[in-house]
Scaffold this active site. Sequence first.
Site, mmCIF file in Angstrom:
data_model
loop_
_atom_site.group_PDB
_atom_site.id
_atom_site.type_symbol
_atom_site.label_atom_id
_atom_site.label_comp_id
_atom_site.label_asym_id
_atom_site.label_seq_id
_atom_site.Cartn_x
_atom_site.Cartn_y
_atom_site.Cartn_z
ATOM 1 N N GLU B 44 0.832 -1.203 0.000
ATOM 2 C CA GLU B 44 0.000 0.000 0.000
ATOM 3 C C GLU B 44 0.867 1.254 0.000
ATOM 4 O OE1 GLU B 44 -2.327 0.837 3.521
ATOM 5 O OE2 GLU B 44 -3.182 2.628 2.597
ATOM 6 N N ASP B 109 10.231 6.185 14.389
ATOM 7 C CA ASP B 109 10.111 7.609 14.097
ATOM 8 C C ASP B 109 10.582 8.368 15.327
ATOM 9 O OD1 ASP B 109 7.290 9.741 13.083
ATOM 10 O OD2 ASP B 109 9.371 10.197 13.587
ATOM 11 N N ASP B 111 11.229 12.058 16.798
ATOM 12 C CA ASP B 111 10.751 13.400 16.498
ATOM 13 C C ASP B 111 11.283 14.375 17.538
ATOM 14 O OD1 ASP B 111 9.154 15.678 16.139
ATOM 15 O OD2 ASP B 111 7.508 14.457 15.376
#
EC number: 2.7.7.102
Lengths: 561, 421
Positions: B44, B109, B111
Amino acid sequence: MRTTRAGVGGRKIRGRDLRASRFRFRFYKKSPATREGGCQALCVVEFAVVAGNKMEFSGVKRRKPWLIGDQRKASYPHSLQFYLQPPSENISLIEFENLAIDRLKLLKSVENLGVSYVKGTELYQSKLEAEIRKLKFSYRESLEDEYEPRRKDHISHFILRLAYCQSEDLRRWFIQQEMDLLRFRFSILPKDKIQSFLQDSHLHFEAISEEEKNLREQEIIASSTSLGGPKLELEYVYKIPFADALDLFRGRKVYLENGFAYVPLKDIVAIILNEFRAKLSKALALTARSLPAVQSDERLQPLLNHLSHSYIGQDYSIQGNAGKISLDQIDSLSTKSFPPCMRQLHKALRENHHLRHGGRMQYGLFLKGIGLTLEQALQFWKQEFIKGKMDPDKFDKGYSYNIRHSFGKEGKRTDYTPFSCLKIILTNPPSQGDYHGCPFRHSDPELLKQKLQSYKITPGGISQILDLVKGTHYQVACQKYFEMTHNVDDCGFSLNHPNQFFVESQRVLNGGKDIKKESIPPETPQPKQSAQKTKNASSALASLNSSLEMDMEGLEDYFSE
Amino acid sequence: MEPFDPAELPELLKLYYRRLFPYAQYYRWLNYGGVVKNYFQHREFSFTLKDDIYIRYQSFNNQSDLEKEMQKMNPYKIDIGAVYSHRPNQHNTVKLGAFQAQEKELVFDIDMTDYDDVRRCCSSADICSKCWTLMTMAIRIIDRALKEDFGFKHRLWVYSGRRGVHCWVCDESVRKLSSAVRSGIVEYLSLVKGGQDVKKKVHLSENVHPFVRKSISIIKKYFEGYALVGQDILENKESWDKILALVPETPMHNDLQQNFQKHHSSLQRWEYLKKAASQCPSNIKNEKCGPWLEWEIMLQYCFPRLDINVSKGINHLLKSPFSVHPKTGRISVPIDLQKVDQFDPFAVPTISSICHELDAIFTSEVEKEENQAESDIKHRTRDYKKTSLAPYVKVFEQFLENLDKSRKGELLKKSDLQKDF
């Protein structure tokens, strides 16, 4: 030859009447399986289904000769097992029932002990061992003639799989108790037997060599909380792919190197239990899929259903207290002595002047149990429903019949018994617009918290209750509610039934048992709590055991009717 | 560097997707050697188009299909999701419940906003060279653990384009990991716990796990430069009070309060703190004596903070490498692990700068080139090489080489086992 109640009728006579056995045989003529006669020889083909194989109907089945001596030892080399292979012998229906009931008793004890005592403590271990020994299941390696208990353990486990595979809740319960049981048995296994047990169970745990151990000694000791001091030479250390040691590495409780976890023997238990849980979970799902074939066997269907819903204890249908409550007392009783499930049903009824079927059943039977007569019940419900602008005639036509029915005055004339906690928790969950069920089980934790706040429970009490709910100890959470609302340190009973809650509450409020404590309940420091637990748990367990016997009689009566 | 104007994005993206995006390498990555049938076709992608139009369940047949669609739709953002049981763009035709996410890389991730409580130079989406060291330390610590503890071989670190970094772990076995194991890995890598209402976020036990010990060694290499000089965490009363909030209320606490006044720099004050912490009297057992207190402070200020939600879900969508950041214009470029310390987020090319570079080259080359058609094709295959994007694509290619090598090794092993000659 009448065939309608044949299944049950076949069980009527306990195996001595040859006529009966022939009758049974004829009933099952259509299935080629039980070609051989004899009232005791039943082919337990269901177990083939459990293992995921197709049901096998063999031709003439020869009865297995009794195993002797070494053969017996070989078939069950250890006092515990992972139940990987289903049993393949023939047993009689009597034994089938007895094994199932015994194991159920054992698992219920495991559950109760697990809630009443801290798992792994000496008291817990010794109590559990006593229970297992009493019920004649296997537990220790070194005893003589272990064949019968081990065989019993093996077969009864598979029988209960059939009963407990049917819903998510049942599966979870079954897996939890079986895991606790396995954990206990493993904990008493002598160290030198562990290796051979692991090997025989096909668990591929490689013990690492001395040199490999020495290279990593510091790291392994620094990682494992269970290792006390530099005694690594004496310990086995196993090298396992890290993903197989999830519960250990996620909390950094094991040394990881290059994708492998280096697990000392003490910590292997967690991994083994995980393996067991995963395998059992899969097996239960498979069993559930094959279940329709098993359930079509009418010999087994009633037993299996009864097992999975079996309630242990009083059923509160005997109304020795009938007529002792007046209708105008109900409002105040609902806040003082009703368990939360009934309190919320009563409130909903008063507010909406209506309850749906599930709520009417659960609450109506409860009211019967606390002593409402049929006349009172009819008046109670009618008064309330009319306030909701219901037509009195409609009530008479529609609802009063049902109320009379539940009192045993219509139709089958069975005197329905009030629902037990287990029944309320496990069956018929509420949907939108319903108010029945168990608030601890069926309410969203946030809503439950608000509800408890509105009932003026202290924040400390609320958080304890929510913790218990998180641990799925719904009935213990309700006990806590009892303790908080009645201002006692210990409710003194093991809650199993809403009417029991009511009876105990009335006892506290009207004197009788001197449970009230002077001081405000403290922040329950740990030692005190367990001491209290043990004091009352033994009495609770004693009452449980006596009521266990009561109900088991009921179970047997059911079959001998 | 050419300044970036978000209003120019549509034009810039058009050029970027036509001439610069490294489709061949990108496809080579996600196809994983074509060993598993339909692996790429069941992947996807999601696109964010102009005006924030978001479309999910995009999937493509092959590289050229991917190229055509990207050029047609000109996405502002591209996210990569999971490999599903069926083609995502046909998911509506699949029986309910049968359309399942099956595999995906393990992703992380990191951040910078998650460190707002411990960095003094910037906050929220801003970053600067001073606080970027947090990312450097995070990469070193996490990468070491992924490689040495978990044995993961194929790890791609990517600059997110604004304020953080992503990691894509692409080993074959890793792509198959369950959600539970992914959560477990994040838990293993987590030390800083608690939100705004928790002052002290790191608690070490007496037994210090090798992972923690090794992470502390890494932090030690950067602590002085980053925390004591750059961030100056003990600069004045306001800042050192925050550190003292992590020290338990003991005689040591008051001692530090008083003595910090007497010192003149963060460096000095830190030295003092270390000494005080290790000299605590032996009768106070529960308070952290010895190096634990010092380590807990260092960890709270420097240890990586991961977002578990990004990593645990197999179907989670994450920004694609070589995607453009719509606010900064920066390309999400791979980070060279050999040169982590030198990585400068402000030197990362923006889409406007590389388009500008391309324009400059193109105009000069067209003047030279006679065969236009030939030059067109040549340009398409080598355009990025002429821009500042080139070295980053090289890093990516090295990563792909390693993947290929592993794959060949695996295939050899398998065929050996099967005795295929």
